[in-house]
Design a protein around this motif. Structure first.
Motif, short mmCIF file in Angstrom:
data_model
loop_
_atom_site.label_atom_id
_atom_site.label_comp_id
_atom_site.label_asym_id
_atom_site.label_seq_id
_atom_site.Cartn_x
_atom_site.Cartn_y
_atom_site.Cartn_z
N ALA A 56 149.82 82.77 75.89
CA ALA A 56 149.43 83.18 77.24
C ALA A 56 147.97 82.86 77.51
O ALA A 56 147.61 82.35 78.58
N LEU A 57 147.11 83.14 76.55
CA LEU A 57 145.69 82.88 76.72
C LEU A 57 145.39 81.38 76.77
O LEU A 57 144.52 80.93 77.50
N ASP A 69 148.09 89.11 81.10
CA ASP A 69 148.78 90.39 80.89
C ASP A 69 150.12 90.40 81.60
O ASP A 69 151.14 90.86 81.06
N ASP A 70 150.15 89.91 82.85
CA ASP A 70 151.40 89.86 83.61
C ASP A 70 152.44 89.00 82.92
O ASP A 70 153.63 89.34 82.85
N MET A 72 152.71 88.33 79.75
CA MET A 72 153.22 89.01 78.56
C MET A 72 154.29 90.02 78.95
O MET A 72 155.34 90.13 78.29
N GLN A 73 154.06 90.75 80.03
CA GLN A 73 155.05 91.72 80.48
C GLN A 73 156.32 91.02 80.95
O GLN A 73 157.44 91.44 80.65
N GLU A 74 156.14 89.93 81.70
CA GLU A 74 157.31 89.20 82.20
C GLU A 74 158.12 88.61 81.05
O GLU A 74 159.35 88.62 81.06
N ALA A 75 157.43 88.09 80.04
CA ALA A 75 158.14 87.52 78.89
C ALA A 75 158.95 88.58 78.16
O ALA A 75 160.06 88.31 77.68
N ALA A 76 158.40 89.79 78.05
CA ALA A 76 159.15 90.86 77.41
C ALA A 76 160.43 91.17 78.18
O ALA A 76 161.49 91.42 77.59
N LEU A 77 160.35 91.16 79.52
CA LEU A 77 161.54 91.42 80.32
C LEU A 77 162.56 90.29 80.21
O LEU A 77 163.76 90.54 80.17
N VAL A 78 162.08 89.06 80.16
CA VAL A 78 162.99 87.94 79.95
C VAL A 78 163.70 88.10 78.61
O VAL A 78 164.91 87.87 78.49
N ALA A 79 162.94 88.50 77.59
CA ALA A 79 163.55 88.70 76.27
C ALA A 79 164.62 89.78 76.32
O ALA A 79 165.69 89.66 75.70
N ARG A 102 157.70 82.37 72.26
CA ARG A 102 156.48 81.68 72.69
C ARG A 102 156.79 80.69 73.82
O ARG A 102 155.98 80.49 74.73
N MET A 103 157.97 80.07 73.78
CA MET A 103 158.36 79.17 74.85
C MET A 103 158.54 79.93 76.17
O MET A 103 158.16 79.46 77.24
N VAL A 104 159.12 81.14 76.10
CA VAL A 104 159.28 81.97 77.29
C VAL A 104 157.92 82.27 77.90
O VAL A 104 157.72 82.18 79.12
N VAL A 105 156.94 82.61 77.05
CA VAL A 105 155.59 82.88 77.55
C VAL A 105 154.98 81.63 78.18
O VAL A 105 154.37 81.69 79.25
#
Length: 328
Positions: free
Chosen positions: A43-44, A54-55, A57-64, A82-85
């Motif tokens: 993300a960084l 930060d957004d 990271m949160q979105e990637a968690a929801l996709v997961a 990591r690809m989702v992020v």
């Protein structure tokens, strides 16, 4: 974790991923925590430090949460996360460069004939866990979130803005706040048991079909009397158009013109229900209605107290933006 995982790390990833795919919430939480440093680094690298990272990271968690069933090599879940992020970060960059909506966060395609992510969610407790947390969001946050992550056709920021009658910038801020609240709720409720939502979704599918069949039999007024609040409000384009009388007149007018509706997707919560429909026009008037419509319904004590109609814009052959004219 090192850049190249050891055999023991791959074995642990595989065990946790398979457990998460069976619906074990704690296993998915451990996976996300285990790979958080690598996800954060991606993300960084894409966005730099700041709220966008930060957004993402949160979105990637929801996709997961929704797409863990896509992982075909459980031992390689780290690269998948990591690809989702990375995809989510690139979507943010595209949005910053363009004024029109961007597509939803891309995810790996599902192989033909394999189980879809929605079917995976339908089989285990993650769906119930997520839905119970979504119900805890305020109405202002709940609707944009549900459209973004659960609808078929109203997923872009601009479509959500039109459905909710708010600016695109407000959509983004509300989604960010909703993701943050949801993350806190999910962490706090990981061990709770929640009611089964599969039956509610199935019942809503049946209700959508029964409603349309009743309307075609001339019985829509009975359905409205039975299931809608007396002072139900009909909205479109962010404006209140009328109440029960207009709702009945609009349905009768479309039926008289030969227009039929066919449900293609249902989202069923306790307080918010969305029916996404295809609109089938008569052969002699193919442009009578737009190609589709979403019925966005809020519920009060089980009865519909507000119905917002959001139509799918007609496609244009010249490549210009699709028409967004309201239709009732």
């Amino acid at each position: 974790m090192s850049t190249v995982p050891t055999e023991a790390e791959r074995a642990e990833d595989e065990a946790l991923t398979r457990a998460a795919q069976r619906g074990e919430v704690a296993a998915l939480a451990r996976l996300l925590e285990r790979h958080r440093p690598g996800m954060r680094a991606v993300a960084l690298s894409v966005l730099g430090p700041g709220p966008d990272a930060d957004d993402v990271m949160q979105e990637a968690a929801l996709v997961a949460l929704r797409r863990i069933g896509d992982v075909r090599d459980p031992a390689a879940v780290g690269p998948w996360l990591r690809m989702v992020v990375r995809n989510a970060g690139r979507a943010v960059l595209r949005e910053a460069r363009r004024t029109e909506p961007v597509a939803d966060v891309p995810v790996p395609p599902v192989a033909p004939g394999s189980v879809t992510p929605e079917q995976v969610l339908d089989r285990h407790a993650l769906r119930d866990w997520i839905w119970e947390a979504v119900e805890g969001l305020s109405p202002a946050l709940r609707l944009p979130f549900v459209l973004r992550y659960f609808s078929l056709r109203l997923t872009s920021y601009q479509q959500i803005a039109r459905a909710c009658a708010i600016p695109v910038g407000t959509v983004r801020s509300r989604l960010s706040e909703a993701r943050a609240q949801l993350a806190r709720t999910l962490r706090a409720t990981a061990d709770d048991a929640h009611e089964e939502t599969r039956a509610r979704t199935g019942a809503s599918w049946a209700e959508a079909r029964e409603t349309l069949a009743a309307a075609e039999r001339g019985e829509f007024a009975r359905v409205v009397a039975d299931r809608y609040a007396r002072d139900v409000v009909l909205r479109a384009g962010g404006e209140v158009l009328g109440g029960r009388a207009l709702l009945l007149a609009g349905m009768d007018g479309d039926l008289a013109a030969g227009v039929r509706q066919r449900p293609v997707h249902v989202i069923a919560g306790r307080s918010l229900v969305v029916w996404e429909m295809d609109l089938v026009n008569p052969s002699d008037a193919p442009d009578h209605c737009p190609p589709g419509v979403a019925w966005i319904m809020t519920l009060d004590q089980g009865r519909v107290d507000s119905l917002t109609l959001c139509h799918t814009p007609r496609p244009r052959s010249d490549g210009a933006p699709a028409s967004d004219e309201p239709h009732v």
